[in-house]
Design an enzyme around this catalytic site. Structure first.
Site, short mmCIF file in Angstrom:
data_model
loop_
_atom_site.label_atom_id
_atom_site.label_comp_id
_atom_site.label_asym_id
_atom_site.label_seq_id
_atom_site.Cartn_x
_atom_site.Cartn_y
_atom_site.Cartn_z
N THR A 185 0.77 -2.29 -0.08
CA THR A 185 0.37 0.34 0.00
C THR A 185 1.36 1.45 -0.03
OG1 THR A 185 -0.14 -0.22 2.41
CG2 THR A 185 -1.96 -0.79 1.75
N GLU A 330 -6.36 -3.32 -1.66
CA GLU A 330 -6.07 -4.94 -0.62
C GLU A 330 -6.97 -5.69 -1.40
OE1 GLU A 330 -5.98 -1.79 0.53
OE2 GLU A 330 -4.46 -2.12 3.03
N LYS A 438 -14.67 17.91 9.64
CA LYS A 438 -15.72 17.69 10.54
C LYS A 438 -16.10 19.53 10.78
CE LYS A 438 -13.45 13.51 11.75
NZ LYS A 438 -12.80 13.10 11.13
N TRP A 443 -20.45 16.97 8.86
CA TRP A 443 -19.03 16.13 8.35
C TRP A 443 -19.40 16.88 6.68
CZ3 TRP A 443 -18.21 9.75 8.45
CH2 TRP A 443 -18.25 10.04 10.03
P1 AMP Z 1 -4.48 2.39 -3.13
O1 AMP Z 1 -4.71 1.23 -2.66
O2 AMP Z 1 -3.51 3.18 -3.56
O3 AMP Z 1 -5.44 2.29 -4.80
O4 AMP Z 1 -5.76 3.86 -2.79
C1 AMP Z 1 -7.22 2.99 -2.79
C2 AMP Z 1 -8.00 4.11 -1.71
O5 AMP Z 1 -7.91 5.24 -3.07
C3 AMP Z 1 -9.73 4.21 -1.88
O6 AMP Z 1 -9.60 3.08 -0.63
C4 AMP Z 1 -9.94 5.10 -2.39
O7 AMP Z 1 -9.74 5.61 -0.95
C5 AMP Z 1 -9.14 5.52 -3.00
N1 AMP Z 1 -10.27 5.60 -4.24
C6 AMP Z 1 -9.12 4.88 -5.09
N2 AMP Z 1 -10.92 4.66 -6.46
C7 AMP Z 1 -12.07 5.44 -6.35
C8 AMP Z 1 -12.85 5.80 -6.74
N3 AMP Z 1 -12.78 6.48 -7.70
N4 AMP Z 1 -13.28 7.34 -6.30
C9 AMP Z 1 -12.71 7.75 -4.82
N5 AMP Z 1 -11.72 7.48 -3.99
C10 AMP Z 1 -10.82 6.52 -4.58
#
Ligand code: AMP
Length: 546
Positions: A185, A330, A438, A443
């Protein structure tokens, strides 16, 4: 016994052998790191993957060992995907845009034995080398080259390894739960964590991901994953393309709008995938008129929120459908895709625009729920917001090297996203839990405010963050990048929100910057923005001009 079906493990080697047998002459097109386009086909990819797998043992790599990659989206990287995993080792894709000390942490934590490195990243690796505790070999992706060889002692050359390899290598019959790949991550809080995918989870993800209501990849498609191969396995596209025998275009290092637009036209790409910032660049290039992207019908956009104004711009100006998707490292990553149901056909366009804004619904194989602070499920009414949780066949259970599962006591993975779900299963991501503003006990979700800002013709990109406030605790502040030639000022941008959101949700201040800070996977780094703008409303502002 009532009789039964053949029990055959779901293995990544099966994907590449299928591509070799039934789609052997289908093109794989790769923009090379050294420039130029290399054309090959699935049969050659399969042969090279077998050759690579046959040599790994001789390099001292054992089943289950991690082999790191630091590479662009290109042909050799694709062969490593299949050769390393198919051979029983773990393909660990590394993000070269991580800070050097984070890369060192990740490589040492994963205990990578080998690094496969594109020439571009060799200076980086040479710098890190003294701190790498487990890496025994560094293999450069290319032919022997004296100049490159001088950059690091003991370098090996990928093409020489393949020449010594055995193309008749027989793939091992692995247990389908065997680890196949590893991706960390981005670790915006604390150390990055490793997510280990299995052969089974990868093949199931591919089977579902290729479907018409998912990414929708057929043998007749020419697919271009612009999303890096180090970002959740390029969203699974290399595996799906092999499974379906699709033409594959790997765009290499040139990811700017004009280069992508030209590649789409010359290779007749029908489907591309990437994060919104990439498509902002493409949109600008298409508007310049140097390319038409007439072959491209669909683009899957995810990784961060897709501004609805982009959906309309691509559709109306270029006939390209943008499909919004959500996922995470994940979740392999497919969690939801915005595909319609039959009841939506013929819906009036305002309703349709509203529906397409969200992140879509889950395919078979994943379940979603939203919960409150007490971890109890909340209503799926499209309005109630809560923490998004997920479980399914390709969702993380336990992070690499951890003892305990990363799940709630009742077996769900908490995503850290705040979202709503409607009765049909459609998801709308409101914010990351840590980015929610917040204000006075209420929110405010930044995504909606950002979408409004980006819809202004004078704005190219925008982020909304929480700034501390004496009375309300936090208030929204917008940080925006102007479109070329735009003369918009802060007051004009703030006035743009009037009537579009309740007055108390309107940002308190607006700032303009040349570019927003983005992570290696295309996400705006709000933490950095909060460090600069977090105190602008407290009477103790940092140095920034409204
Ligand atoms: P990663 O593991 O680096 O791909 O990040 C995942 C995170 O990216 C998710 O938990 C979201 O917060 C954000 N994310 C992924 N796709 C979207 C989307 N289409 N719209 C908004 N947030 C997204």
């Amino acid at each position: 016994m009532l009789g039964q079906m053949i029990k055959k493990p779901l293995l990544i080697s099966g994907l590449i052998e299928h591509a070799v047998r039934f789609h052997g002459d289908t093109d794989v097109i790769s923009v090379e790191t050294t420039g130029g386009i290399e054309r090959t086909h699935w049969e050659k990819i399969g042969i090279n993957a077998r050759r690579l797998a046959s040599t790994l043992g001789k390099l001292g790599v054992e089943p289950g060992d991690r082999c790191g990659t630091i590479a662009w989206n290109n042909r050799r990287h694709l062969e490593i995907y299949f050769g390393v995993s198919g051979g029983g080792m773990v393909c660990h894709t590394l993000n070269p845009r991580l800070a050097p000390e984070t890369l060192v942490y990740v490589i040492n934590h994963a205990k990578d034995k080998i690094l496969f490195v594109d020439r571009t990243f060799l200076p980086l690796v040479a710098n890190l080398a003294p701190k790498l505790e487990t890496v025994r070999r560094v293999v450069v992706l290319g032919p022997r080259d004296a100049e490159v060889g001088a950059m690091l002692e003991g370098l090996m050359f990928y093409d020489e390894l393949l020449e010594a390899g055995d193309e008749a290598f027989k793939w091992p019959e692995l247990d389908e739960m065997t680890a196949s790949s590893l991706c960390y991550t981005s670790g915006t809080t604390g150390h990055p964590k490793g997510v280990v995918y299995s052969h089974r989870s990868t093949v199931l993800h591919s089977l579902v991901g290729c479907g018409p209501d998912a990414i929708n990849i057929a043998a007749r498609d020419t697919v271009m994953p612009v999303v890096p191969m180090f970002h959740v396995n390029a969203w699974g596209v290399p595996y799906i393309a092999a499974m379906q025998g699709a033409r594959l275009v790997l765009p290499g290092p040139q990811l700017d709008g004009p280069s992508l637009a030209q590649l789409i036209d010359t290779e007749q790409v029908t489907l591309a995938l990437g994060v919104p910032t990439i498509w902002m660049g493409l949109l600008a290039a298409l508007r310049d008129g140097s390319a038409t992207a007439a072959s491209m019908k669909r683009t899957i956009v995810g990784g961060s929120a897709l501004p609805p104004s982009m959906i309309a711009a691509f559709q109306d100006e270029f006939g390209i459908e943008l499909i919004h998707a959500w996922g995470m490292t994940e979740t392999s990553p497919l969690g939801t895709l915005n595909q319609l149901k039959s009841k939506h056909v013929g819906m009036d366009s305002a309703q349709l625009v509203e529906l397409r804004k969200g992140q879509g619904r889950p395919p078979y194989g994943v379940e979603l729920r939203i919960v409150g602070e007490d971890n109890m499920p909340l209503a799926n009414d499209g309005l109630t917001q809560g923490r998004l949780q997920i479980r399914g066949h390709w969702i993380v259970d336990t992070y690499f090297g951890m003892d305990a599962p990363a799940l709630t006591p009742d077996g769900w993975f908490d995503t850290g996203d705040i979202a709503s779900l409607d009765a049909e299963g459609y998801l709308v991501i409101k914010d990351r839990a840590k980015d929610v503003i917040k204000s006075g006990g209420e929110w405010i979700a930044s995504v909606e405010l950002e979408n409004i800002a980006i819809a202004h013709p004078g704005i190219a990109n925008a982020a909304v963050i929480a700034a501390q406030h004496e009375k309300w605790d936090e208030r929204p502040v917008v940080v925006a990048v102007k479109s070329p030639g735009s003369e918009l000022d802060a007051a004009g941008l703030l006035a743009w929100f009037d009537g579009k959101v309740p007055a108390w949700q309107k940002p308190d201040a607006a700032f303009f910057v040349d570019a927003l800070p983005v992570s290696g996977t295309g996400k705006v780094l709000k933490k950095e923005l909060r460090e600069i703008y977090g105190a602008v409303l407290t009477g103790n502002p940092a140095s920034c001009e409204a």
